[in-house]
Design an enzyme around this catalytic site. Structure first.
Site, PDB file in Angstrom:
ATOM      1  N   ASP A  52      11.804  -5.572  -6.729  1.00 18.37           N
ATOM      2  CA  ASP A  52      12.417  -6.737  -5.124  1.00 18.37           C
ATOM      3  C   ASP A  52      12.872  -7.947  -5.558  1.00 18.37           C
ATOM      4  O   ASP A  52      11.931  -9.213  -5.587  1.00 18.37           O
ATOM      5  CB  ASP A  52      10.698  -6.757  -4.908  1.00 18.37           C
TER       6      ASP A  52
ATOM      7  N   PHE B 271      10.131  -8.766 -10.562  1.00 23.28           N
ATOM      8  CA  PHE B 271      10.315  -9.813 -10.070  1.00 23.28           C
ATOM      9  C   PHE B 271       9.089  -9.819  -8.506  1.00 23.28           C
ATOM     10  O   PHE B 271       8.625  -9.538  -7.665  1.00 23.28           O
ATOM     11  CB  PHE B 271      11.733  -9.281  -8.462  1.00 23.28           C
TER      12      PHE B 271
ATOM     13  N   ARG C  15       0.604  -1.082   0.242  1.00 22.41           N
ATOM     14  CA  ARG C  15      -0.085   0.260   0.288  1.00 22.41           C
ATOM     15  C   ARG C  15       0.806   1.414   0.248  1.00 22.41           C
ATOM     16  O   ARG C  15       0.338   2.312  -0.692  1.00 22.41           O
ATOM     17  CB  ARG C  15      -1.236  -0.171   1.086  1.00 22.41           C
TER      18      ARG C  15
ATOM     19  N   CYS D 186      16.621  -8.089   0.083  1.00 20.92           N
ATOM     20  CA  CYS D 186      16.351  -9.403   1.168  1.00 20.92           C
ATOM     21  C   CYS D 186      17.642  -9.901   1.553  1.00 20.92           C
ATOM     22  O   CYS D 186      17.007 -11.145   2.029  1.00 20.92           O
ATOM     23  CB  CYS D 186      14.992 -10.479   0.583  1.00 20.92           C
TER      24      CYS D 186
END
Ligand code: SAH
Length: 391
Positions: free
Chosen positions: A292, A222, A207, A332
């Protein structure tokens, strides 16, 4: 109880819970792999209880500063405590939530995710893997789920000498589940999807990122099941393209879009490296690009290659962004520090001849809490950069 004497200056004296092979002074009592052991300092003072795995680089992981056995009650208490913390996070849907996050919840190697009436369990350490039945009983008692799925397909298990396995350990196998996230329908496959089904750590970022999307041309690289792309489309983006190399991920993204009435998104099954290259040579332009990627490195050794990979996609993305456009980017991998990542972005901006302004940061959702003494519990860093018009 058998145990280990830890060398002075080991990380455990700085608040960490791990003991590496190089930090052991000696062992006593002949512990077996997977056993609960006691840790002591060189003056024979107790440091707590740990699980033991001599086959891993991390030979001991402390789970209590006291003398503590691992039994059904222990797991019941720890899960109860972990649940209580999540119940205090009022903005997080409790039905779609990480309930236990390994060291951050005093359960080294145990990950418990709740997907509505089903629970997904991962055991990433030998000690916890040997106690799956106890953990499963404690989960059943706390949540009375319809089913518990063991999703032990993480490559991290190899470092503990464990092989991959996915199976139902209690109750019924779930059929495809349709979950509502911010009014968008997501279908999960708990037995076969990536991670434990969805990227729960990103759920609150969808969001936030979609706030940049209204009226814009968006490229979600991704995309997996389309989390960012779908939220951007729902927020009124002019055009949205989602790219992922996984065919099952792209078909779920398509299904999610259809069920949510967001039909205008273009889904591309491709390698992002090739796709970005093609778009750049076609002189395409975007107002919002989201990067990402998966973790490009699982160890320090391949950090340089990982950073090279990151830089390539950042450089191409930056070149295609319009002035005033936004680059949203995540890493990540906890091996890539925030500092190293930002240096890579800066280098890419220099090469792309772009001036950036950081407008926002993103992190793993609060149901994946971070223990500041255990840096490995922090792995998701995200940033939004505005591309400044030339001045
Ligand atoms: N943004 C997603 C999560 C991305 S996870 C979300 O919030 O749900 C990383 C994704 O990258 C996975 O779906 C994986 O299939 C995909 N992937 C990995 N390597 C890739 C590559 N070289 N090109 C395209 N996609 C890739």
């Amino acid at each position: 109880m058998p145990g280990l004497v830890v060398k002075p200056r080991a990380r455990i004296f700085h608040g960490h819970d791990w003991v590496y092979a190089s930090e052991i002074k000696k062992s006593f009592g002949n512990p077996s792999p997977g056993d609960v052991i006691s840790l002591k300092d060189f003056k024979d003072r107790p440091l707590g209880s740990a699980i033991y795995n001599p086959a891993s680089q991390i030979v001991a992981r402390r789970f209590s500063r006291r003398k503590q056995v691992l039994d059904r009650d222990f797991f019941g208490r720890r899960i109860e405590r972990a649940l209580k913390y999540r119940q205090g996070l009022s903005r997080i849907d409790q039905e779609l939530c990480r309930i236990a996050w390994s060291e951050s919840d005093g359960l080294p190697g145990v990950v418990i995710d709740r997907y509505g009436e089903h629970v997904v369990l991962q055991t990433l350490t030998l000690g916890m893997n040997q106690r799956i039945d106890m953990i499963s009983e404690a989960i059943s008692e706390t949540f009375s789920p319809k089913g518990i799925i063991l999703r032990n397909d993480s490559p991290m298990r190899a470092a503990e000498g464990l092989s991959p396995e996915t199976r139902l350990i209690a109750g019924e196998a779930p059929s495809q589940q349709h979950l509502d996230i911010n009014g968008i329908s997501f279908t999960t496959d708990l037995m076969g999807g990536q991670k434990t089904g969805l990227y729960l750590d990103q759920l609150s970022n969808y969001r936030l990122v979609a706030e940049y999307a209204s009226g814009q041309r968006v490229l979600d690289c991704f995309t997996n099941q389309g989390g960012f792309a779908l939220h951007c489309a729902a927020a009124g983006a002019g055009q949205v393209i989602g790219v992922d190399s996984s065919s099952p991920a792209i078909s779920s993204a398509k299904q999610n879009a259809q069920r949510s009435g967001l039909d205008a998104i273009q889904w591309i099954e491709a390698n992002v490296f090739d796709d970005l290259k093609k778009r750049e040579s076609g002189a395409e332009e975007f107002d919002l690009i989201i990067l990402d990627p998966p973790s490009f490195t699982r160890n320090k050794r391949s950090l340089k290659d990982a950073l090279r990979g990151y830089k390539e996609i950042h450089l191409r993305a930056l070149k295609m962004l319009n002035p005033g456009g936004i680059l949203v980017t995540f890493t990540c991998s906890h091996h890539v520090s925030r500092k190293a990542f930002l240096e890579m972005v800066r280098d890419a901006a220099v090469d792309a001849k772009r001036t950036l302004r950081q407008s926002q940061t993103f992190a793993q959702r609060a149901d994946h809490p971070i223990n500041p003494s255990i840096p490995e519990t922090e792995y998701l860093h995200g940033f939004a950069f505005e591309i400044l018009p030339a001045w």
